[in-house]
Design an enzyme around this catalytic site. Structure first.
Site, PDB file in Angstrom:
ATOM      1  N   ASP A  81      10.031   0.854   8.308  1.00 57.56           N
ATOM      2  CA  ASP A  81      11.184   1.117   8.857  1.00 57.56           C
ATOM      3  C   ASP A  81      11.731   0.362  10.128  1.00 57.56           C
ATOM      4  O   ASP A  81      11.000   0.372  10.869  1.00 57.56           O
ATOM      5  CB  ASP A  81      11.192   2.831   9.210  1.00 57.56           C
ATOM      6  CG  ASP A  81      12.660   3.344   9.353  1.00 57.56           C
ATOM      7  OD1 ASP A  81      13.630   2.902   8.826  1.00 57.56           O
ATOM      8  OD2 ASP A  81      12.832   4.319  10.293  1.00 57.56           O
ATOM      9  N   HIS A 174      20.312   8.110  15.550  1.00 54.36           N
ATOM     10  CA  HIS A 174      18.875   8.360  15.972  1.00 54.36           C
ATOM     11  C   HIS A 174      18.403   9.353  17.020  1.00 54.36           C
ATOM     12  O   HIS A 174      19.047   9.041  18.109  1.00 54.36           O
ATOM     13  CB  HIS A 174      17.916   6.983  15.990  1.00 54.36           C
ATOM     14  CG  HIS A 174      17.810   6.144  14.755  1.00 54.36           C
ATOM     15  ND1 HIS A 174      18.818   4.861  14.876  1.00 54.36           N
ATOM     16  CD2 HIS A 174      17.731   6.100  13.371  1.00 54.36           C
ATOM     17  CE1 HIS A 174      18.581   4.348  13.724  1.00 54.36           C
ATOM     18  NE2 HIS A 174      17.922   5.163  12.895  1.00 54.36           N
ATOM     19  N   GLY A 203      19.019   8.697  10.482  1.00 55.34           N
ATOM     20  CA  GLY A 203      19.427   9.666  11.782  1.00 55.34           C
ATOM     21  C   GLY A 203      19.746  11.201  11.101  1.00 55.34           C
ATOM     22  O   GLY A 203      20.604  12.015  11.278  1.00 55.34           O
ATOM     23  N   ASN A 224      16.682   9.463   6.004  1.00 47.55           N
ATOM     24  CA  ASN A 224      15.646   9.367   6.851  1.00 47.55           C
ATOM     25  C   ASN A 224      15.373  10.537   7.942  1.00 47.55           C
ATOM     26  O   ASN A 224      16.392  11.068   8.499  1.00 47.55           O
ATOM     27  CB  ASN A 224      15.813   8.264   7.745  1.00 47.55           C
ATOM     28  CG  ASN A 224      15.558   6.887   6.661  1.00 47.55           C
ATOM     29  OD1 ASN A 224      15.415   6.847   5.651  1.00 47.55           O
ATOM     30  ND2 ASN A 224      15.397   5.608   7.684  1.00 47.55           N
ATOM     31  N   THR A 227      12.951  12.156  13.980  1.00 47.44           N
ATOM     32  CA  THR A 227      12.716  13.096  15.221  1.00 47.44           C
ATOM     33  C   THR A 227      12.081  14.353  14.793  1.00 47.44           C
ATOM     34  O   THR A 227      11.290  14.989  15.714  1.00 47.44           O
ATOM     35  CB  THR A 227      14.067  13.125  15.818  1.00 47.44           C
ATOM     36  OG1 THR A 227      14.422  11.788  16.140  1.00 47.44           O
ATOM     37  CG2 THR A 227      14.114  14.005  17.051  1.00 47.44           C
TER      38      THR A 227
END
Length: 277
Positions: A81, A174, A203, A224, A227
């Protein structure tokens, strides 16, 4: 079973769903994602950030991840990534990634295209799929840009580079959002129509469910999550009793927290059962 990204995105296109791509950082985050994928019979992508490939972590973890994926009955890809350099891409290829992202999105369009043409050429020669990014997707802490990937530039980028997937800037960033983002659904539809390329939403952590679903309907095929994988693990670590000192026992709860998070996103994206036809 270890497979490539392109075949998973073809399944997503056929099912009109999106494949969840989870950033993993250690054995516990990877185990939680794999357990969720197997429970749901889902195709997933395990990915690691560029910085892990330019330090010792990816070299240490990659053989274990690949072995676990190969033993699994569900289809999974192993992905680099945001590859920040050709060195990171080379190491990802050496360590067994079946797809790579080379992120040259901070460069001017001509330079981004030149970098991606070179990377795509050597990756495709090795049977590895490539994701590119057009329009730099920044950090939520810096605010979410209202500039979006241009349709004409996206068409040219995909045509000239030959990338297998395209990350687009359509209102996400992100990290953790200060307020919920608003995704530019019309821009997703326009880019999809112009390029015919599977589109990637970066994000995904913190994006409201209704916008996730709407973005998939508009043409997003890979989303994706990084976090929120971290928070799923860390929040449970903070809740775990400190008197548990055997690390394997201490980490069981956090691993299951990641599993529950991944399972929730697999189901939200419509990927449940996707590995079984």
């Amino acid at each position: 079973m270890l497979t490539n990204m392109k075949s998973l995105l073809a399944i997503a296109e056929e099912r009109r769903c999106a494949i969840p791509a989870f950033n993993v950082y250690n054995a516990e985050t990877a185990a939680g994602v794999i357990q969720a994928a197997e429970e749901a019979g889902a195709c997933v992508i395990l990915q690691m950030y560029s910085r892990l490939f330019t330090s010792w972590e990816a070299e240490f973890l990659s053989p274990a991840l690949i072995a676990a994926i190969q033993r699994s009955p569900v289809k999974m890809a192993f992905h680099l990534d945001h590859g920040a350099s050709d060195e990171a891409c080379a190491r990802a290829l050496r360590y067994g990634c079946t797809s790579i992202m080379r992120d040259a999105s901070t460069l001017p369009l001509e330079e981004n295209i030149a970098v991606m043409k070179r990377v795509t050429r050597f990756a495709h020669d090795l049977g590895v799929d490539v994701e590119g990014e057009l329009g730099h997707i920044g950090m939520a802490a810096d605010g979410v840009s209202t500039e979006y990937t241009h349709v004409d530039e996206a068409e040219r980028f995909v045509r000239e580079t030959g990338v297998d997937a395209l990350a687009v800037m359509v209102g996400t960033a992100h990290g953790r959002y200060r307020q919920a983002p608003t995704i530019a659904l019309d821009r997703i539809r326009e880019i999809r129509a112009a390029t015919g390329c599977p589109l990637v939403l970066h994000g995904g952590s913190g994006v409201p469910d209704d916008q996730i679903l709407a973005s998939i309907q508009a043409g997003i095929r890979k989303i994706n999550f990084g976090t929120d994988v971290c928070y799923a693990l860390l929040d449970e670590i903070r809740r775990t009793r400190a008197e548990i000192v055997a690390v394997d026992l201490f980490m069981k709860g956090p691993t299951q927290s990641v599993r529950r998070f991944a399972l929730e996103k697999i189901r939200l994206l419509g990927a449940e059962g996707s590995s079984h036809g």
